[in-house]
Design a protein around this motif. Structure first.
Motif, mmCIF file in Angstrom:
data_model
loop_
_atom_site.group_PDB
_atom_site.id
_atom_site.type_symbol
_atom_site.label_atom_id
_atom_site.label_comp_id
_atom_site.label_asym_id
_atom_site.label_seq_id
_atom_site.Cartn_x
_atom_site.Cartn_y
_atom_site.Cartn_z
ATOM 1 N N ILE A 169 -12.219 1.301 -9.449
ATOM 2 C CA ILE A 169 -11.046 1.234 -8.908
ATOM 3 C C ILE A 169 -10.146 2.401 -9.325
ATOM 4 O O ILE A 169 -9.439 2.924 -8.432
ATOM 5 C CB ILE A 169 -10.205 -0.056 -9.512
ATOM 6 N N ASP A 170 -10.191 3.019 -10.698
ATOM 7 C CA ASP A 170 -9.654 4.296 -10.977
ATOM 8 C C ASP A 170 -9.987 5.389 -10.316
ATOM 9 O O ASP A 170 -9.172 6.292 -9.839
ATOM 10 C CB ASP A 170 -9.771 4.346 -12.404
ATOM 11 N N ALA A 171 -11.210 5.565 -9.880
ATOM 12 C CA ALA A 171 -11.852 6.526 -9.088
ATOM 13 C C ALA A 171 -11.262 6.658 -7.828
ATOM 14 O O ALA A 171 -11.085 7.680 -7.171
ATOM 15 C CB ALA A 171 -13.089 6.630 -9.130
ATOM 16 N N LEU A 172 -11.052 5.527 -6.976
ATOM 17 C CA LEU A 172 -10.542 5.066 -5.688
ATOM 18 C C LEU A 172 -9.037 5.224 -5.405
ATOM 19 O O LEU A 172 -8.568 5.422 -4.453
ATOM 20 C CB LEU A 172 -11.246 3.803 -5.188
ATOM 21 N N VAL A 173 -8.208 5.369 -6.748
ATOM 22 C CA VAL A 173 -6.709 5.227 -6.349
ATOM 23 C C VAL A 173 -6.251 6.498 -5.673
ATOM 24 O O VAL A 173 -5.576 6.442 -4.885
ATOM 25 C CB VAL A 173 -6.066 5.193 -7.684
ATOM 26 N N PRO A 174 -6.808 7.719 -6.028
ATOM 27 C CA PRO A 174 -6.689 8.931 -5.193
ATOM 28 C C PRO A 174 -6.814 9.021 -3.807
ATOM 29 O O PRO A 174 -6.137 9.393 -2.801
ATOM 30 C CB PRO A 174 -7.332 10.046 -6.027
ATOM 31 N N PHE A 175 -7.820 8.224 -3.370
ATOM 32 C CA PHE A 175 -8.254 8.110 -2.062
ATOM 33 C C PHE A 175 -7.024 7.223 -1.279
ATOM 34 O O PHE A 175 -6.543 7.572 -0.042
ATOM 35 C CB PHE A 175 -9.736 7.458 -2.007
ATOM 36 N N CYS A 176 -6.903 6.053 -1.926
ATOM 37 C CA CYS A 176 -5.680 5.293 -1.451
ATOM 38 C C CYS A 176 -4.446 6.075 -1.216
ATOM 39 O O CYS A 176 -3.797 5.983 -0.123
ATOM 40 C CB CYS A 176 -5.238 4.122 -2.270
ATOM 41 N N VAL A 177 -4.006 7.132 -2.117
ATOM 42 C CA VAL A 177 -2.884 7.917 -2.083
ATOM 43 C C VAL A 177 -2.985 8.981 -1.022
ATOM 44 O O VAL A 177 -2.073 8.999 -0.083
ATOM 45 C CB VAL A 177 -2.549 8.646 -3.585
ATOM 46 N N THR A 178 -4.243 9.238 -0.831
ATOM 47 C CA THR A 178 -4.584 10.308 0.208
ATOM 48 C C THR A 178 -4.219 9.564 1.570
ATOM 49 O O THR A 178 -3.779 10.185 2.656
ATOM 50 C CB THR A 178 -5.760 10.942 0.095
ATOM 51 N N GLN A 179 -4.740 8.286 1.572
ATOM 52 C CA GLN A 179 -4.763 7.432 2.851
ATOM 53 C C GLN A 179 -3.129 7.453 3.229
ATOM 54 O O GLN A 179 -2.735 7.516 4.310
ATOM 55 C CB GLN A 179 -5.309 6.319 2.711
ATOM 56 N N SER A 180 -2.242 7.084 2.360
ATOM 57 C CA SER A 180 -0.905 6.874 2.549
ATOM 58 C C SER A 180 -0.241 8.147 3.068
ATOM 59 O O SER A 180 0.679 8.081 3.839
ATOM 60 C CB SER A 180 -0.321 6.241 1.315
ATOM 61 N N LYS A 181 -0.774 9.409 2.519
ATOM 62 C CA LYS A 181 0.042 10.416 2.960
ATOM 63 C C LYS A 181 -0.630 11.017 4.339
ATOM 64 O O LYS A 181 0.109 11.576 5.177
ATOM 65 C CB LYS A 181 -0.469 11.734 2.087
ATOM 66 N N ALA A 182 -1.945 10.644 4.886
ATOM 67 C CA ALA A 182 -2.462 10.873 5.936
ATOM 68 C C ALA A 182 -1.786 9.960 7.033
ATOM 69 O O ALA A 182 -1.997 10.363 8.186
ATOM 70 C CB ALA A 182 -3.843 10.790 5.850
ATOM 71 N N ASP A 183 -1.384 8.803 6.666
ATOM 72 C CA ASP A 183 -0.964 8.015 7.808
ATOM 73 C C ASP A 183 0.355 8.744 8.569
ATOM 74 O O ASP A 183 1.361 9.131 7.925
ATOM 75 C CB ASP A 183 -0.421 6.710 6.952
ATOM 76 N N PRO A 184 0.298 8.615 9.684
ATOM 77 C CA PRO A 184 1.300 9.309 10.501
ATOM 78 C C PRO A 184 2.804 8.647 10.276
ATOM 79 O O PRO A 184 3.877 9.204 10.133
ATOM 80 C CB PRO A 184 1.142 8.976 11.934
ATOM 81 N N THR A 185 2.900 7.291 9.895
ATOM 82 C CA THR A 185 3.988 6.705 9.772
ATOM 83 C C THR A 185 4.061 6.366 8.083
ATOM 84 O O THR A 185 5.010 5.334 7.814
ATOM 85 C CB THR A 185 4.305 5.330 10.362
ATOM 86 N N GLY A 186 3.579 7.022 7.326
ATOM 87 C CA GLY A 186 3.333 6.782 5.937
ATOM 88 C C GLY A 186 4.760 7.095 5.319
ATOM 89 O O GLY A 186 5.217 6.044 4.273
ATOM 90 N N SER A 187 5.322 7.855 5.563
ATOM 91 C CA SER A 187 6.719 8.336 5.034
ATOM 92 C C SER A 187 7.783 6.875 5.214
ATOM 93 O O SER A 187 8.502 6.390 4.196
ATOM 94 C CB SER A 187 7.659 9.486 5.220
ATOM 95 N N ALA A 188 7.742 6.153 6.250
ATOM 96 C CA ALA A 188 8.667 5.321 6.536
ATOM 97 C C ALA A 188 8.115 4.179 6.089
ATOM 98 O O ALA A 188 8.720 3.283 5.378
ATOM 99 C CB ALA A 188 8.602 5.090 8.144
ATOM 100 N N LYS A 189 6.654 3.872 5.741
ATOM 101 C CA LYS A 189 5.962 2.889 4.974
ATOM 102 C C LYS A 189 6.433 2.936 3.480
ATOM 103 O O LYS A 189 6.418 1.890 2.964
ATOM 104 C CB LYS A 189 4.540 2.559 5.320
ATOM 105 N N LEU A 190 6.328 4.165 2.882
ATOM 106 C CA LEU A 190 6.602 4.286 1.685
ATOM 107 C C LEU A 190 8.034 3.855 1.364
ATOM 108 O O LEU A 190 8.225 3.400 0.217
ATOM 109 C CB LEU A 190 6.496 5.681 1.213
#
Length: 114
Positions: free
Chosen positions: A50-71
Motif C-alpha cells: 500500500i505504501d508503495a502504491l500511494v504515489p500511483f494514486c496521487v499520480t492518478q489524481s493529478k492525471a485526472d482532467p477534472t482532478g483539481s475540482a475533485k481535490l
C-alpha cells in the motif's frame, strides 16, 4: 542396575526448568510460532505494498482532467471514510491489473491528498 534416589528430584527440576524457559521465551523472549510469524509477515507486506502504491494514486489524481475540482471536493469532506469512498469512486485507487478499487490504498491516498 539401581537408580539413585536423587534422580527423581533432578528430573522434576529439569522438567520445571524447561517449562519455565518456554514460558519466559514465548512471553518475554520474542519467541513465536511459525503461524504467528507468517501472519506478521503478511500484514507487514500488505502495508508495504500500500505504501508503495500511494504515489500511483496521487499520480492518478493529478492525471485526472477534472482532478483539481475533485481535490477541492475532497478537501471539503470531513469524514475519513467518505474521503476513502470519494477516492474509490474517482478511480484513483484502482491499479491497472484490477478492475475494483483498493479500499486500503484509497484510505492511505486520502491521507496524502488531504
Amino acid at each position: 542396575m539401581k537408580i539413585p534416589p536423587s534422580t527423581g528430584p533432578a528430573l522434576v527440576g529439569v522438567l520445571v526448568g524447561a517449562v519455565a524457559v518456554m514460558i519466559l521465551g514465548f512471553s518475554f523472549g520474542g519467541w513465536m510460532l511459525g503461524s504467528s510469524a507468517q501472519k506478521m509477515a503478511d500484514q507487514r507486506s500488505a502495508v508495504a505494498v500500500i505504501d508503495a502504491l500511494v504515489p500511483f494514486c496521487v499520480t492518478q489524481s493529478k492525471a485526472d482532467p477534472t482532478g483539481s475540482a475533485k481535490l477541492v471536493e475532497l478537501q471539503a469532506i470531513t469524514s475519513t471514510y467518505e474521503r476513502r469512498d470519494f477516492i474509490m469512486k474517482a478511480g484513483w485507487a484502482t491499479t491497472p491489473p484490477t478492475e475494483a478499487p483498493n479500499s486500503d490504498l484509497a484510505m492511505a491516498c486520502s491521507k496524502v491528498l488531504s
